[in-house]
Design a protein around this motif. Sequence first.
Motif, PDB file in Angstrom:
ATOM      1  N   GLY A 161       0.804  -1.214   0.000  1.00 15.45           N
ATOM      2  CA  GLY A 161       0.000   0.000   0.000  1.00 15.45           C
ATOM      3  C   GLY A 161       0.832   1.257   0.000  1.00 15.45           C
ATOM      4  O   GLY A 161       0.289   2.361   0.040  1.00 15.45           O
ATOM      5  N   GLY A 162       2.155   1.132  -0.048  1.00 13.36           N
ATOM      6  CA  GLY A 162       3.030   2.288  -0.143  1.00 13.36           C
ATOM      7  C   GLY A 162       3.209   2.731  -1.586  1.00 13.36           C
ATOM      8  O   GLY A 162       2.715   2.090  -2.519  1.00 13.36           O
ATOM      9  N   LEU A 163       3.953   3.807  -1.767  1.00  8.98           N
ATOM     10  CA  LEU A 163       4.135   4.348  -3.110  1.00  8.98           C
ATOM     11  C   LEU A 163       4.824   3.354  -4.040  1.00  8.98           C
ATOM     12  O   LEU A 163       4.455   3.221  -5.207  1.00  8.98           O
ATOM     13  CB  LEU A 163       4.960   5.644  -3.044  1.00  8.98           C
ATOM     14  N   ASP A 164       5.828   2.657  -3.559  1.00  7.91           N
ATOM     15  CA  ASP A 164       6.592   1.776  -4.426  1.00  7.91           C
ATOM     16  C   ASP A 164       5.760   0.582  -4.890  1.00  7.91           C
ATOM     17  O   ASP A 164       5.784   0.231  -6.074  1.00  7.91           O
ATOM     18  CB  ASP A 164       7.848   1.305  -3.698  1.00  7.91           C
ATOM     19  N   SER A 165       5.042  -0.062  -3.961  1.00  9.75           N
ATOM     20  CA  SER A 165       4.221  -1.199  -4.373  1.00  9.75           C
ATOM     21  C   SER A 165       3.046  -0.740  -5.237  1.00  9.75           C
ATOM     22  O   SER A 165       2.619  -1.462  -6.146  1.00  9.75           O
ATOM     23  CB  SER A 165       3.722  -1.969  -3.157  1.00  9.75           C
ATOM     24  N   LEU A 166       2.527   0.467  -4.988  1.00 14.87           N
ATOM     25  CA  LEU A 166       1.492   1.027  -5.854  1.00 14.87           C
ATOM     26  C   LEU A 166       2.032   1.207  -7.267  1.00 14.87           C
ATOM     27  O   LEU A 166       1.377   0.837  -8.252  1.00 14.87           O
ATOM     28  CB  LEU A 166       0.993   2.359  -5.300  1.00 14.87           C
ATOM     29  N   ARG A 317       6.392   7.195 -12.423  1.00 11.95           N
ATOM     30  CA  ARG A 317       5.748   6.057 -13.077  1.00 11.95           C
ATOM     31  C   ARG A 317       4.235   6.088 -12.842  1.00 11.95           C
ATOM     32  O   ARG A 317       3.442   5.827 -13.752  1.00 11.95           O
ATOM     33  CB  ARG A 317       6.324   4.747 -12.533  1.00 11.95           C
ATOM     34  N   ILE A 318       3.846   6.393 -11.603  1.00 10.53           N
ATOM     35  CA  ILE A 318       2.417   6.448 -11.279  1.00 10.53           C
ATOM     36  C   ILE A 318       1.738   7.561 -12.065  1.00 10.53           C
ATOM     37  O   ILE A 318       0.669   7.367 -12.654  1.00 10.53           O
ATOM     38  CB  ILE A 318       2.227   6.657  -9.770  1.00 10.53           C
ATOM     39  N   ALA A 319       2.358   8.743 -12.068  1.00  2.00           N
ATOM     40  CA  ALA A 319       1.763   9.890 -12.752  1.00  2.00           C
ATOM     41  C   ALA A 319       1.690   9.670 -14.261  1.00  2.00           C
ATOM     42  O   ALA A 319       0.683  10.005 -14.904  1.00  2.00           O
ATOM     43  CB  ALA A 319       2.576  11.149 -12.438  1.00  2.00           C
ATOM     44  N   GLY A 324      -2.073   9.394 -10.964  1.00  2.00           N
ATOM     45  CA  GLY A 324      -1.643  10.338  -9.934  1.00  2.00           C
ATOM     46  C   GLY A 324      -2.603  10.481  -8.776  1.00  2.00           C
ATOM     47  O   GLY A 324      -2.163  10.552  -7.612  1.00  2.00           O
ATOM     48  N   PRO A 325      -3.930  10.502  -8.995  1.00  2.00           N
ATOM     49  CA  PRO A 325      -4.857  10.649  -7.865  1.00  2.00           C
ATOM     50  C   PRO A 325      -4.761   9.529  -6.827  1.00  2.00           C
ATOM     51  O   PRO A 325      -5.196   9.704  -5.685  1.00  2.00           O
ATOM     52  CB  PRO A 325      -6.231  10.651  -8.548  1.00  2.00           C
ATOM     53  N   LEU A 326      -4.208   8.380  -7.208  1.00  2.00           N
ATOM     54  CA  LEU A 326      -4.086   7.280  -6.247  1.00  2.00           C
ATOM     55  C   LEU A 326      -2.984   7.525  -5.225  1.00  2.00           C
ATOM     56  O   LEU A 326      -2.951   6.871  -4.177  1.00  2.00           O
ATOM     57  CB  LEU A 326      -3.809   5.965  -6.984  1.00  2.00           C
ATOM     58  N   ILE A 327      -2.071   8.458  -5.519  1.00  2.00           N
ATOM     59  CA  ILE A 327      -0.940   8.713  -4.618  1.00  2.00           C
ATOM     60  C   ILE A 327      -1.437   9.066  -3.216  1.00  2.00           C
ATOM     61  O   ILE A 327      -0.873   8.628  -2.209  1.00  2.00           O
ATOM     62  CB  ILE A 327      -0.051   9.837  -5.183  1.00  2.00           C
ATOM     63  N   GLU A 328      -2.503   9.858  -3.140  1.00  2.00           N
ATOM     64  CA  GLU A 328      -2.989  10.332  -1.848  1.00  2.00           C
ATOM     65  C   GLU A 328      -3.433   9.185  -0.944  1.00  2.00           C
ATOM     66  O   GLU A 328      -3.380   9.296   0.282  1.00  2.00           O
ATOM     67  CB  GLU A 328      -4.155  11.300  -2.056  1.00  2.00           C
ATOM     68  N   PHE A 329      -3.848   8.068  -1.538  1.00  2.00           N
ATOM     69  CA  PHE A 329      -4.366   6.962  -0.734  1.00  2.00           C
ATOM     70  C   PHE A 329      -3.283   5.953  -0.355  1.00  2.00           C
ATOM     71  O   PHE A 329      -3.563   5.000   0.374  1.00  2.00           O
ATOM     72  CB  PHE A 329      -5.491   6.258  -1.490  1.00  2.00           C
ATOM     73  N   SER A 330      -2.075   6.150  -0.840  1.00  2.00           N
ATOM     74  CA  SER A 330      -0.986   5.248  -0.465  1.00  2.00           C
ATOM     75  C   SER A 330      -0.496   5.602   0.931  1.00  2.00           C
ATOM     76  O   SER A 330      -0.636   6.730   1.397  1.00  2.00           O
ATOM     77  CB  SER A 330       0.158   5.333  -1.477  1.00  2.00           C
ATOM     78  N   SER A 331       0.098   4.619   1.612  1.00  2.00           N
ATOM     79  CA  SER A 331       0.543   4.796   2.994  1.00  2.00           C
ATOM     80  C   SER A 331       2.028   4.476   3.098  1.00  2.00           C
ATOM     81  O   SER A 331       2.448   3.373   2.740  1.00  2.00           O
ATOM     82  CB  SER A 331      -0.240   3.876   3.941  1.00  2.00           C
ATOM     83  N   GLY A 358      10.404  12.722  -2.584  1.00  5.81           N
ATOM     84  CA  GLY A 358      10.157  12.089  -3.871  1.00  5.81           C
ATOM     85  C   GLY A 358       8.944  12.657  -4.580  1.00  5.81           C
ATOM     86  O   GLY A 358       8.976  12.896  -5.794  1.00  5.81           O
ATOM     87  N   VAL A 359       7.869  12.891  -3.842  1.00 11.29           N
ATOM     88  CA  VAL A 359       6.654  13.446  -4.443  1.00 11.29           C
ATOM     89  C   VAL A 359       6.915  14.854  -4.977  1.00 11.29           C
ATOM     90  O   VAL A 359       6.505  15.198  -6.102  1.00 11.29           O
ATOM     91  CB  VAL A 359       5.510  13.450  -3.410  1.00 11.29           C
ATOM     92  N   LEU A 360       7.600  15.676  -4.182  1.00 10.97           N
ATOM     93  CA  LEU A 360       7.877  17.045  -4.625  1.00 10.97           C
ATOM     94  C   LEU A 360       8.834  17.053  -5.815  1.00 10.97           C
ATOM     95  O   LEU A 360       8.663  17.843  -6.754  1.00 10.97           O
ATOM     96  CB  LEU A 360       8.456  17.856  -3.466  1.00 10.97           C
ATOM     97  N   ALA A 361       9.850  16.185  -5.810  1.00  6.85           N
ATOM     98  CA  ALA A 361      10.791  16.137  -6.932  1.00  6.85           C
ATOM     99  C   ALA A 361      10.103  15.697  -8.214  1.00  6.85           C
ATOM    100  O   ALA A 361      10.493  16.115  -9.312  1.00  6.85           O
ATOM    101  CB  ALA A 361      11.946  15.191  -6.602  1.00  6.85           C
ATOM    102  N   ALA A 362       9.070  14.859  -8.104  1.00  7.25           N
ATOM    103  CA  ALA A 362       8.339  14.390  -9.279  1.00  7.25           C
ATOM    104  C   ALA A 362       7.250  15.359  -9.713  1.00  7.25           C
ATOM    105  O   ALA A 362       6.556  15.099 -10.703  1.00  7.25           O
ATOM    106  CB  ALA A 362       7.722  13.025  -8.987  1.00  7.25           C
ATOM    107  N   GLY A 363       7.084  16.460  -8.984  1.00 10.82           N
ATOM    108  CA  GLY A 363       6.078  17.450  -9.348  1.00 10.82           C
ATOM    109  C   GLY A 363       4.653  17.006  -9.089  1.00 10.82           C
ATOM    110  O   GLY A 363       3.728  17.444  -9.792  1.00 10.82           O
ATOM    111  N   GLN A 364       4.431  16.165  -8.077  1.00 12.93           N
ATOM    112  CA  GLN A 364       3.101  15.636  -7.803  1.00 12.93           C
ATOM    113  C   GLN A 364       2.544  16.095  -6.458  1.00 12.93           C
ATOM    114  O   GLN A 364       1.763  15.380  -5.829  1.00 12.93           O
ATOM    115  CB  GLN A 364       3.147  14.108  -7.855  1.00 12.93           C
TER     116      GLN A 364
END
Length: 699
Positions: A161-166, A317-319, A324-331, A358-364
């Motif tokens: 459920g984290g960013l990497d597995s997402l 990769r997610i974006a 991208g909207p799924l990022i907020e629900f990752s833990s 990481g999120v800020l560097a990716a512009g998300q």
Amino acid sequence: MPDTTLVHCGRDARPAVDHVSLRLGARRDGTDANLFLDVERVHRAFLKPIPSVDRDLMEVAAYVFAADQAVPRGGPGLPADGELGAGWRRRFCYHVPVRNPDVWRSAAVTDLLTSTLGFLSDDEYEFHFRPLASDADFQGTVRFDRAPYDELIDEVALFSGGLDSLAGAVDAAVVRGRKVLLVNHRTNAKVSGRHHQLLAGLGDHARACRPVHIPVWLNKEKELGRSSLQRTRSFVYAAVAAAVARLVGHDRVWFYENGVVGLNLPLSAQVVGGRATRTTHPRVLNGFARLFGLLTGRPFAVENPFVWDTKADVVRRIAAAGCGPLIEFSSSCVETWGRTVDHPHCGACSQCVDRRFGVLAAGQAGHDPGRRYEVDLFTGPRGEGKARHTLAGYLARAEEVRQDGPAGFFRRHGEVGRVLAELPGRPAEVAAQVYDLYRRHAGEVRAVLQQGLAAAVPQIGDRSLDASCLVRLVVDPQAVPPPPPPPPAGPRNVIARRGRGWFVRFAGGDGFFYPDDLGFWYLDHLLRTPDALVPAQDLDAAVRARQAATRQRVRTLIAVAERAAGFAEGPGADDAFDGRTRDQLKADLRNIATLLDTYAADGPDRLEVIDELRARRAAIEAYLRKGTRLGGKVRKLADPVHRVRDRVGKAIRRAVAAIGDEDKPLVAHLQEPVLTLGNSISYRPPPGTTWAAVWSTAS
């Protein structure tokens, strides 16, 4: 030297104050179980049962993880001491019931299990496996969110459920159109709602390739939750995923983790060894793969496709896939119990810091609002403790990588050497990739930092920022806390027996743990008696005497039982072999079988005696095989002096070969003429080379 924590596992594990008792059950059903592994209805989902060796594997992993949580660093009854302290390293001795004791007792399996877990958690492990009396210990199977199972699976991946597995699930299901089975191990229901939102969103984006989800619950009673560190959690994840993968005909699982976290070089000189977590280190994943393959007799792979990605690469990769909207629900936060709906991330732990950069560097940033973090990355107060040091070390490492260049990077991070042998490719090429990974990560950290400082200029000007926040740490050198004092230095050269293994360090370098082997007993004697020419027979006699003293309590207990039963003492390994000797040894085997039956009925308190009897039985059987031909006729054996010389030489060469897998400088040191083998053996090191048997926890 840490005390040994005994861990008794299984339904028959009795509660006691002098050991950890783990009583496994499928669910809280009024029994006295305190550990619950709930994997429901797998035979209904797959129309076949979980193989017994995989059920063993999941339970062994559950026991290891539960004891890791039950015993804080410092030992039973002591508070955890954070990232530093004399009680960091622990020693565990597990007594575990399994369905396949012969498989688990094999030297290859136990050696790989102990060495992989030792590297993973920086602890020492010893395992004693006994037959499982009843399969009632494990009644669970796997629960699907869709049933029955009727689809072809292309890949099996771990899903935290984290960013990497997402990102891994997005890459497989959305980008590549693969049908992926996501295995999720949960220890509490705190993040279940967010997981369901992620899975629903993945299904909407993947459509026909909607992932199949398997949640497996692992819970424990509160008295076992005494440590928040979860260094062995990846063992549970990998074990469950491997079991599920084999049920769908796969011999591979994907473990998605960005390379900076996966390689996880220490942030500073004060955070060394296992204190920098190794949950997805290539050596750990390769160890898991080899272990799973040994257990089933078929090759298995545990791979990390994101090993050369930074956290920002993962977010991109997610974006790029439109998710991208799924990022907020990752833990990502490790402090799950303290989180709220408004603040699902603490913002202070290392995972939160890395995620936010990481999120800020990716512009998300728009998909991961700053208000969702309890502590703001740039202006939030961090106090004087671990959170402040973690952030300071994170920033310092990025700046060091930028300033040092490749040569300085490798001088500063000698642990890179452990990575080179674990990843495919020529060592020079792999080293270049490691440096490029950290160089890119450092550039991303610096870019985010510059943006944050620019936004905080008004607050910098009116000096309204807390002294412990990131901005003050950067612009005000006086606000940077001094680093914790380094641990006390141990001896430069150490060889010491620890549990059922050996700790060896050479020339002040990294120390390594090795499984027990007779060769290390010989080496220990030689290294600490330099310049002496020792006949092989004298060396063998000295080691045998020391081994006998080490196990005196167990040997005495066996001897008392043997005398009470009227058993006679058999011949030694180097006595003449004849028909009378053969008959006496066969009688001894029958006597040992009787003793084993007697002690097996006495319960787990006699496990050490049983181990000793089995070892004695194996030695007698091996000696009989050497001394008899087909039909049971006596075979003439070699001269006893030559047998001892050959046995000692082979054992020492075997130990040196094991060292060669870890410590090349020490192997180079032990070449002739420093170490010479023959009828007489000597260790003649350069002047001033001494070895100690003292091993500090800081070593």
